[in-house]
Design an enzyme around this catalytic site. Structure first.
Site, PDB file in Angstrom:
ATOM      1  N   GLU A 128       0.821  -1.221   0.000  1.00 28.37           N
ATOM      2  CA  GLU A 128       0.000   0.000   0.000  1.00 28.37           C
ATOM      3  C   GLU A 128       0.854   1.271   0.000  1.00 28.37           C
ATOM      4  OE1 GLU A 128      -2.574   0.533   3.412  1.00 28.37           O
ATOM      5  OE2 GLU A 128      -3.669   2.155   2.458  1.00 28.37           O
ATOM      6  N   LYS A 187      -2.407  -1.929  -3.318  1.00 27.86           N
ATOM      7  CA  LYS A 187      -3.463  -1.102  -2.726  1.00 27.86           C
ATOM      8  C   LYS A 187      -3.058   0.366  -2.860  1.00 27.86           C
ATOM      9  CE  LYS A 187      -5.932  -0.265   1.607  1.00 27.86           C
ATOM     10  NZ  LYS A 187      -6.612  -0.863   2.736  1.00 27.86           N
TER      11      LYS A 187
END
Ligand code: 13P
Length: 344
Positions: free
Chosen positions: A180, A222
């Site tokens: 992420e 992500k």
């Protein structure tokens, strides 16, 4: 990593990206969860955090829309009010349990206004422990602010190298890494500036993943959506932001990656769903990877706002969670319409 492990990881990554489903991020650190509780005068105790997370994971039928849930370490160590492990409750419900493993961000020394994410020390042993507790994937978040002269290349390199080292350790321990890199929305930067920074970050990230020999087929990306800053006076349409996000991802994300699951990043919840919907509606069959959600705030805030820590509100708060999950499931398929009347 042996072949059997590779197959398990690849299958888990694909299961997380299952058609019509996305991820529920419920991995707020205790200070962050407490800050949200404080708004509604909810007692900031481990028991109330447990009750709230129990409400989320026991919502009946959640697995129809949610493939995986990202837990915070405290939740993994707690038991539900019925004395069950959260990991077991999720598995029984058909939801893959995962865990946030970074330990948060601190100032990056010598780089004012920039952050580095910590948590690599001791991570190998923690991941082995998490895998043996039944967790099947992990998450690590690096953050990048846009401002005068930032993010610097040094901040990008330090954070993407940490993400890549974390990802390699996860795969070795048998956990699918959710990688992420978040370009933050705070600021008055334009859509183009966000696009340019997101591109720098993603190019660096995939270079570092390659350098650390991470198996791209066994991770989930992500990212942030490409959006103007919250204080930018030139806010763009849903179509413009969807187009900018897809253009940026296509330039940076290898086709081998099994899926992209967006964070919501503090966007208005409906807008986050609409933007995801637009991307899937317009580009679905033209992209090498499926696009879904891994939202926390865009799903959870209305649930918490209704619950307010009151036990009698639990059942209706679960209905709100299911409604939000369904909206995003429809957006995952390009079938979301903002009018609630169109959702049976
Ligand atoms: P938001 O959707 O609230 O941005 O949270 C996603 C997340 O997991 C942040 O690490």
């Amino acid at each position: 990593m042996n072949n059997t492990m590779e197959v398990i990881l690849i299958n888990t990554a694909h299961a997380l990206m299952a058609d019509g489903k996305g991820l529920l991020a419920m991995d707020e650190s205790s200070p962050t969860c407490n800050k949200r509780f404080a708004i509604y005068d909810i007692p900031q105790t481990p028991e109330k955090r447990r009750d709230y997370r129990e409400l989320l994971v026991t919502a009946p039928g959640l697995a129809e829309y949610i493939s995986g849930a990202i837990l915070y370490e405290e939740t993994v160590r707690q038991l539900t009010s019925k004395g069950e492990q959260f990991v077991d409750v999720l598995e029984k419900a058909g939801i893959i349990p995962g865990i946030k493993v970074d330990t948060g961000t601190v100032d990056l020394v010598n780089f004012p206004g920039e952050k580095i994410t910590e948590g690599l020390d001791g991570l190998r042993a923690r991941l082995i422990d998490f895998a043996s507790s039944g967790l099947r994937f992990a998450k690590w978040r690096g953050v990048f602010s846009i401002g005068e002269g930032i993010p610097t290349d040094e901040c990008i390199e330090a954070n993407t190298q940490s993400l890549a080292r974390y990802a390699a350790l996860c795969q070795q321990a048998g956990l699918v890494p959710i990688v992420e890199p978040e370009v933050l929305m705070e600021g008055n930067h334009s859509l183009d500036e966000c696009s340019e920074v997101t591109e720098r970050v993603l190019k660096s990230l995939f270079y570092q993943l390659y350098k650390q020999r991470v198996l791209l087929e066994a991770l989930i990306l992500k990212p942030n959506m490409v959006l103007p800053g919250l204080d930018c006076t030139d806010q763009k349409s849903v179509v413009e932001t969807a187009d900018a996000t897809i253009e940026c991802l296509k330039r940076c994300v290898p086709a081998a990656v099994p899926g992209v699951a967006f964070l919501s990043g503090g966007q208005n919840g409906e807008l986050a769903s609409e933007r995801l919907n637009q991307m899937n509606f317009k580009y679905d069959s033209k992209l090498p990877w499926p696009l879904t959600f891994s939202f926390s705030r865009a799903i959870q805030l209305p649930v918490l706002e209704y619950w307010k820590g009151i036990p009698e509100n639990t059942s209706e708060a679960q209905n709100i969670l299911l409604y939000k999950a369904k909206c995003n499931s429809l957006a995952r398929k390009g079938q979301y319409a903002m009018d609630p009347a169109t959702i049976e």
